[in-house]
Design an enzyme around this catalytic site. Structure first.
Site, short mmCIF file in Angstrom:
data_model
loop_
_atom_site.label_atom_id
_atom_site.label_comp_id
_atom_site.label_asym_id
_atom_site.label_seq_id
_atom_site.Cartn_x
_atom_site.Cartn_y
_atom_site.Cartn_z
N GLN A 46 -25.37 -27.52 28.37
CA GLN A 46 -26.01 -27.27 29.66
C GLN A 46 -25.72 -28.40 30.65
O GLN A 46 -25.36 -28.16 31.81
CB GLN A 46 -27.52 -27.13 29.47
CG GLN A 46 -28.29 -26.93 30.76
CD GLN A 46 -28.03 -25.57 31.37
OE1 GLN A 46 -28.22 -24.56 30.71
NE2 GLN A 46 -27.60 -25.53 32.62
N CYS B 236 -31.64 -24.95 35.06
CA CYS B 236 -30.80 -24.48 33.95
C CYS B 236 -31.04 -23.00 33.63
O CYS B 236 -30.20 -22.38 32.99
CB CYS B 236 -31.03 -25.35 32.71
SG CYS B 236 -32.72 -25.32 32.11
N ARG C 174 -27.97 -22.85 17.66
CA ARG C 174 -29.20 -23.09 18.44
C ARG C 174 -30.37 -23.10 17.47
O ARG C 174 -30.61 -22.12 16.77
CB ARG C 174 -29.38 -22.00 19.50
CG ARG C 174 -30.75 -22.06 20.17
CD ARG C 174 -30.85 -21.20 21.41
NE ARG C 174 -30.14 -21.79 22.52
CZ ARG C 174 -30.37 -21.49 23.81
NH1 ARG C 174 -31.29 -20.61 24.15
NH2 ARG C 174 -29.67 -22.07 24.76
N1 CP Z 1 -29.92 -22.32 30.08
C1 CP Z 1 -29.83 -21.72 28.87
O1 CP Z 1 -29.48 -22.33 27.86
O2 CP Z 1 -30.14 -20.40 28.89
P1 CP Z 1 -30.31 -19.47 27.61
O3 CP Z 1 -31.55 -19.91 26.88
O4 CP Z 1 -30.44 -18.09 28.19
O5 CP Z 1 -29.10 -19.61 26.73
N1 NVA Z 2 -36.24 -26.60 27.66
C1 NVA Z 2 -35.92 -25.21 27.55
C2 NVA Z 2 -34.48 -24.96 27.87
C3 NVA Z 2 -34.11 -23.51 27.93
C4 NVA Z 2 -32.66 -23.29 28.22
C5 NVA Z 2 -36.24 -24.73 26.14
O1 NVA Z 2 -35.99 -25.47 25.19
O2 NVA Z 2 -36.76 -23.62 26.02
#
Ligand code: CP
Ligand code: NVA
Length: 293
Positions: free
Chosen positions: A131, A252, A101
């Site tokens: 997701q 999400c 991430r």
């Molecule tokens: N929806 C999602 O990716 O949640 P997190 O940021 O908690 O992983």
């Molecule tokens: N668009 C959001 C998604 C979180 C799961 C972000 O990048 O923070």
């Protein structure tokens, strides 16, 4: 070597296989011991916070028989400027798979190249592919095929989640209508994706109403401006009323009640939304199995 870095360019049959396997993992969870990751250690490297993605991957890897190591990017030399190529070359010699991430999509692409181990995008500024597969799994298990359906995305349509949705529209054959103010429209150009400014227009006749946070990770300094710009782009009773009867509402998560979704609609639709969150676990297994077999 297979990777899962984006919905963009994803092979339809591969996506279908991951979804099928996720459904099977969901049905058989806890009934028999899975060993496909036996003897393997997968590494999670996260530069942004996470609840669902981190927990679902850690549990998925363990339940598939593997070991898992979570690394906050700030705790490793990457956070002090060690190049991604070097980080990838080192981790690739020790670990069997990686879940990343981060901010820049190019970093997950580079990691996959230099590590030469199966690499999964656990969210970048450009895509959130895991997701969207969990979302489609959730829609289809409750309503049947998403093909030919109308999905309305309400809110900041310029961020990772709607971008992945737009690529999915092309691959799975549904229409995505994004309602966003000027400056927040979805940047993906394909035959299945349209941008409008009116939330009512987008929601009218929709089979699925979907939203995500107004302030994505990394955009915190724009909070005041975004709250102002996006104030009218909320999933609420008015939008649910114009959607198709029986339309689903998904998010999400994390959710900010009375911002991108009204508290009332969130509570009414919490069952589906938390089923969607649970499906993150099952689809992660489908993705991992696809990559290693
Ligand atoms: N929806 C999602 O990716 O949640 P997190 O940021 O908690 O992983
Ligand atoms: N668009 C959001 C998604 C979180 C799961 C972000 O990048 O923070």
């Amino acid at each position: 070597m297979k990777h899962f870095l984006a919905i963009k360019g994803l092979d339809y049959l591969a996506a279908r296989r991951m979804l099928e396997r996720a459904n099977s993992f969901k049905k058989t969870r806890g009934t028999r011991v899975k060993t496909i990751l036996q003897g393997q250690t997968w590494v999670l490297i996260f530069s942004k916070p996470s609840t669902r993605t981190r927990v679902s991957f850690e549990i998925a890897i363990r339940e598939l028989g593997g070991n898992v190591l979570f690394l906050n990017a700030n705790d490793i030399q990457l956070g002090r400027g060690e190049p991604i190529q070097d980080t990838a070359s080192v981790i690739g010699r020790m670990a069997h798979g990686a879940v990343i991430r981060t901010f820049d999509q190019q970093d997950v692409v580079d990691f996959s190249k230099f590590s030469d181990i199966p690499t999964i995008n656990a969210l970048t500024d450009e895509e959130h592919p895991c997701q969207i597969l969990a979302d489609i799994m959730t829609y289809e298990e409750k309503r049947g095929s998403i093909e030919g359906k109308r999905v309305a995305y309400i809110g900041d349509a310029s961020c990772n989640v709607p971008i992945s949705w737009a690529h999915a529209a092309q691959i799975f054959g549904f229409d995505l209508v994004c309602a966003a103010p000027a400056g927040y429209s979805c940047p993906v150009k394909n035959k299945r994706t349209t941008n409008v400014q009116s939330p009512i227009e987008a929601a009218t006749g929709a089979d699925l109403l979907y939203t995500d946070v107004w302030i994505s990770m990394g955009k915190e300094e724009e909070t005041a401006q975004r709250l102002k710009d996006l104030a009218a782009y909320q999933i609420n009773h008015a939008l649910v009323q114009v959607a198709k009867p029986g339309a689903m509402v998904l998010h999400c998560l994390p959710a900010y009640r009375d911002k991108e979704i009204s508290a009332k609609i969130f509570e009414e639709r919490a069952q589906d939304i938390f089923d969607e969150a649970e499906n993150r676990l099952h689809i992660q297994k489908g993705i991992i199995e696809y990559l290693i077999t």
